[in-house]
Motif scaffolding. Structure first.
Motif, short mmCIF file in Angstrom:
data_model
loop_
_atom_site.label_atom_id
_atom_site.label_comp_id
_atom_site.label_asym_id
_atom_site.label_seq_id
_atom_site.Cartn_x
_atom_site.Cartn_y
_atom_site.Cartn_z
N TRP A 1 0.85 -1.20 0.00
CA TRP A 1 0.00 0.00 0.00
C TRP A 1 0.89 1.25 0.00
O TRP A 1 0.60 2.22 -0.68
N THR B 1 -1.45 -5.91 4.19
CA THR B 1 -1.91 -4.81 3.33
C THR B 1 -0.75 -4.02 2.74
O THR B 1 -0.90 -3.33 1.75
N ILE C 1 5.49 -15.73 12.04
CA ILE C 1 4.31 -15.17 11.40
C ILE C 1 3.11 -15.47 12.28
O ILE C 1 2.84 -16.63 12.62
C1 LIG Z 1 -3.47 5.24 6.40
C2 LIG Z 1 -2.84 4.68 7.66
C3 LIG Z 1 -3.49 4.86 8.88
C4 LIG Z 1 -2.93 4.36 10.06
N1 LIG Z 1 -3.55 4.59 11.26
C5 LIG Z 1 -2.98 4.14 12.40
C6 LIG Z 1 -3.57 4.41 13.68
O1 LIG Z 1 -4.59 5.07 13.79
N2 LIG Z 1 -2.95 3.93 14.79
C7 LIG Z 1 -1.81 3.17 14.72
O2 LIG Z 1 -1.31 2.72 15.76
N3 LIG Z 1 -1.24 2.90 13.53
C8 LIG Z 1 -1.78 3.38 12.38
N4 LIG Z 1 -1.18 3.14 11.18
C9 LIG Z 1 0.07 2.36 11.14
C10 LIG Z 1 -0.23 0.88 10.89
O3 LIG Z 1 -0.85 0.33 12.01
C11 LIG Z 1 1.10 0.15 10.61
O4 LIG Z 1 1.64 0.65 9.43
C12 LIG Z 1 0.93 -1.37 10.53
O5 LIG Z 1 2.21 -1.94 10.54
C13 LIG Z 1 0.19 -1.80 9.29
O6 LIG Z 1 -0.01 -3.19 9.32
P1 LIG Z 1 -0.47 -3.98 7.99
O7 LIG Z 1 -0.54 -5.40 8.32
O8 LIG Z 1 -1.68 -3.29 7.45
O9 LIG Z 1 0.71 -3.65 6.99
P2 LIG Z 1 1.87 -4.60 6.43
O10 LIG Z 1 2.81 -3.65 5.74
O11 LIG Z 1 1.33 -5.70 5.64
O12 LIG Z 1 2.57 -5.14 7.73
C14 LIG Z 1 3.32 -4.26 8.53
C15 LIG Z 1 4.44 -4.98 9.23
O13 LIG Z 1 3.91 -5.89 10.16
C16 LIG Z 1 4.34 -7.20 9.85
N5 LIG Z 1 3.20 -8.07 9.99
C17 LIG Z 1 1.93 -7.82 9.62
N6 LIG Z 1 1.15 -8.86 9.91
C18 LIG Z 1 1.96 -9.79 10.47
C19 LIG Z 1 1.75 -11.10 10.95
N7 LIG Z 1 0.55 -11.66 10.92
N8 LIG Z 1 2.80 -11.79 11.45
C20 LIG Z 1 4.02 -11.25 11.48
N9 LIG Z 1 4.28 -10.01 11.02
C21 LIG Z 1 3.26 -9.29 10.53
C22 LIG Z 1 4.79 -7.16 8.40
O14 LIG Z 1 5.79 -8.10 8.14
C23 LIG Z 1 5.32 -5.76 8.27
O15 LIG Z 1 6.64 -5.68 8.72
C24 LIG Z 1 -1.71 3.64 10.00
C25 LIG Z 1 -1.05 3.47 8.77
C26 LIG Z 1 -1.60 3.99 7.61
C27 LIG Z 1 -0.85 3.85 6.33
#
Ligand SMILES: Cc1cc2nc3c(=O)[nH]c(=O)nc-3n(C[C@H](O)[C@H](O)[C@H](O)COP(=O)(O)OP(=O)(O)OC[C@H]3O[C@@H](n4cnc5c(N)ncnc54)[C@H](O)[C@@H]3O)c2cc1C
Length: 456
Positions: free
Chosen positions: A36, A75, A197
Motif C-alpha cells: 500500500w 496490506t 508469522i
Molecule cells: C493510512 C494509515 C493509517 C494508520 N492509522 C494508524 C492508527 O490510527 N494507529 C496506529 O497505531 N497505527 C496506524 N497506522 C500504522 C499501521 O498500524 C502500521 O503501518 C501497521 O504496521 C500496518 O499493518 P499492515 O498489516 O496493514 O501492513 P503490512 O505492511 O502488511 O505489515 C506491517 C508490518 O507488520 C508485519 N506483519 C503484519 N502482519 C503480520 C503477521 N501476521 N505476522 C508477522 N508479522 C506481521 C509485516 O511483516 C510488516 O513488517 C496507519 C497506517 C496507515 C498507512
C-alpha cells in the motif's frame, strides 16, 4: 546457505500448498509484491500467496531449507524494509474473523483488515480497538502498539490481545498466551513480526455503538490560538475522549476536495465514547469559542469511524516519522507552527498530527507486554507524500528539522506504528526501554537464532 534461484525446487513447494508460488516472470508478481505504501519498491525472489495456515507453514519450511529470509505482507501499510531477493509471504486473502458475543472476543485471521472485524463486531454492539483506517491489517497494527480512537478509554490494541497462533522459524504452529509460551507472549506483544508469522490472534472487544466524533477545521492564521485552546481543553479531559491536533498542508491531488487543494489548516479531531449529549456540549464550547471553517463532528455509529480522519484508501507514496513529546509548551507549539506549515510553495509534509496519550493506555499492565511507551504524553506523527526522490529528500529535511528543534521536548523515544521505511528500521531500539530491548534480543536468539524474519 542461500540457494541460487535456478536451484530452488519451486515445483516441490507448489505441490505442498493450496495458494500460489510466484516469481518475477509470473503474471501476478507485480500486484503481489506491491505494498500500500508505494514508497517501498520490493523485488522478492519468491512470493508465496498463502490461502491457509498450512501454506504459511510449508512456505517457512521451504525458505528455511533453502536459505531464504522471510518477509510477510498483509496490506503493505507498514512495510519496514523491501523483501528483495528473498521470500515474501502474502496473506491478504486470509481474512476470516469469528466473533464470540458471550465472551466479547474476536478471533482474527492473519490477513484480516480491521474492517472485517469491525463490521461483525458492530452487529453485536461491540468494537475492536482499531485505528484511524479500517483498511489497515489488524495484526500488523497491533504488533506496532495500535493506538486508535478508543485508546484513552480502553487502551492500546497490543494490551488487549488474549492469545496468538504463531508459525515459528522451524515451521511449527504454536499457541501463545499468558500461560503457554508466556515469554513469547510478552515479546510478540509489540515485536511479533521479528519472531515468526502470527497466523491468528484473539482480542477483546468493547461495548461501543455510537460515538460523538469528527473534526473541527480552523484556518492557519489562528493556529496558535487553536493550539493553546487545545492544550487547555485536554488538561483535565475525560478518558472517554481520544483527541489529536494536526497541522495539515493539502496537496493538489484528486484525493483532496477542491476547496482545500493547495491550502493549509489546523484540525482538531476527536472521538467521544460517552453519552452523545455530553460530547455535543463539549464541541459546542469550541464553536462558541471560535467558529471553525468546517465542523464535521456528529453522532456516528462506530462502524463509520474512518470518517474521523478520512485517511486515503488507495495506495499512495507516503512515509512517516515520529517522536514522543513531553509537553505542548508555547515554545514547542511555536516550533511546530513555524516548521510544519507550507511556506509559499508546496511541501511534501502532508500532516503533522499530535496524538494525546494517557488514559487507559497509561493504566495498562506495563510488565505484561514488550511495548514500552504506555506513558507517552503526546505522540507526534509527521506524514509525508513522496512521489519523487526530490520530494523524499525535501520531506526528510523538514521532518529532521522538526525533530531536531523539538529535541528539548522529546522523550527520545518513538512509537513504531508512526514510522515508515528506514526510520522504522533505524529507530527500533528507541521504541523500547533498555531492559525490554535486552530481553527481546534473548527471545530472538531463542526463537529465531538465524534471523529468518529479518525484514520487519
Ligand atoms: C493510512 C494509515 C493509517 C494508520 N492509522 C494508524 C492508527 O490510527 N494507529 C496506529 O497505531 N497505527 C496506524 N497506522 C500504522 C499501521 O498500524 C502500521 O503501518 C501497521 O504496521 C500496518 O499493518 P499492515 O498489516 O496493514 O501492513 P503490512 O505492511 O502488511 O505489515 C506491517 C508490518 O507488520 C508485519 N506483519 C503484519 N502482519 C503480520 C503477521 N501476521 N505476522 C508477522 N508479522 C506481521 C509485516 O511483516 C510488516 O513488517 C496507519 C497506517 C496507515 C498507512
Amino acid at each position: 546457505m542461500k540457494m541460487k534461484k535456478e536451484a530452488l525446487n519451486l515445483d516441490e513447494l507448489k505441490s505442498k500448498i493450496s495458494g500460489s508460488v510466484l516469481t518475477a516472470d509470473s503474471e501476478d508478481y507485480d500486484s503481489a509484491r506491491t505494498p500500500w505504501l508505494l514508497s517501498v519498491d520490493q523485488w522478492p525472489e519468491v512470493i508465496v500467496v498463502a490461502e491457509n495456515t498450512l501454506d504459511i507453514v510449508e512456505a517457512v519450511r521451504f525458505a528455511k531449507a533453502n536459505g531464504l529470509k522471510i518477509a510477510e505482507k498483509n496490506t503493505g501499510h507498514g512495510v519496514a524494509r523491501p523483501a528483495n531477493d528473498n521470500m515474501l509471504i502474502v496473506v491478504g486473502s486470509m481474512r476470516k474473523v469469528y466473533i464470540d458475543p458471550i465472551n466479547k472476543t474476536a478471533h482474527i485471521e492473519v490477513g484480516a483488515k480491521w474492517i472485517d472485524a469491525l463490521e461483525k463486531a458492530q452487529m453485536e454492539g461491540m468494537a475492536p480497538l482499531m485505528g484511524s483506517s479500517s483498511d489497515v491489517g489488524a495484526i500488523g497494527y497491533t504488533m506496532g502498539g495500535g493506538m486508535g480512537w478508543l485508546a484513552r478509554k480502553y487502551g492500546l490494541s497490543v494490551d488487549n490481545v488474549i492469545s496468538y497462533d504463531m508459525v515459528t522459524a522451524d515451521g511449527e504452529l504454536i499457541h501463545v498466551n499468558k500461560y503457554e509460551n508466556d515469554d513469547l507472549f510478552w515479546g510478540l506483544s509489540f515485536c511479533g513480526a521479528a519472531f515468526g508469522i502470527i497466523a491468528a490472534m484473539e482480542i477483546k472487544l468493547f461495548p461501543v455503538k455510537t460515538v460523538y466524533a469528527g473534526s473541527l477545521m480552523y484556518p492557519r492564521e489562528v493556529a496558535s490560538e487553536v493550539f493553546v485552546r487545545y492544550r487547555e481543553w485536554i488538561t483535565d479531559i475525560e478518558d472517554d475522549w481520544t483527541t489529536t491536533i494536526s497541522i495539515e498542508n493539502y496537496p493538489q491531488l484528486p484525493i483532496v476536495p477542491d476547496f482545500l487543494q493547495g491550502k493549509s489548516a489546523v484540525v482538531v479531531r476527536g472521538c467521544y465514547a460517552g453519552p452523545v449529549e455530553k460530547g455535543e456540549e463539549m464541541i459546542k464550547s469550541w464553536l462558541d469559542w471560535m467558529e471553525p471553517m468546517a465542523n464535521l463532528f456528529g453522532a456516528i455509529p462506530f462502524k463509520d469511524a474512518d470518517s474521523i480522519s478520512d485517511d486515503p484508501k488507495d495506495p499512495i507514496p507516503a512515509t512517516a516519522q515520529s517522536i514522543i513529546i513531553n509537553e505542548l509548551s508555547d515554545d514547542a507549539i511555536g516550533i511546530l507552527l513555524n516548521r510544519a506549515f507550507a511556506q509559499n510553495e508546496p511541501t511534501p509534509l502532508f500532516t503533522t498530527e499530535i496524538h494525546h496519550g494517557g488514559g487507559a493506555m497509561a493504566r495498562a499492565d506495563k510488565d505484561a507486554v514488550a511495548y514500552s511507551q504506555h506513558d507517552a504524553p503526546f505522540i507526534l506523527n509527521m506524514v509525508g507524500l513522496i512521489p519523487t526522490p526530490e520530494a523524499s529528500l525535501a520531506y526528510t529535511e523538514i521532518a529532521n528539522g522538526i525533530k531536531s528543534e523539538m529535541k528539548p521536548y522529546s522523550t527520545g523515544n518513538v512509537y513504531m506504528n508512526f514510522l515508515a521505511g528506514d526510520e522504522k528500521w533505524n529507530q527500533t531500539k528507541d521504541a523500547f526501554t533498555p531492559e525490554a530491548f535486552k530481553r527481546l534480543i534473548t527471545l530472538k536468539n531463542k526463537y529465531d537464532p538465524k534471523n529468518l524474519f529479518c525484514f520487519s
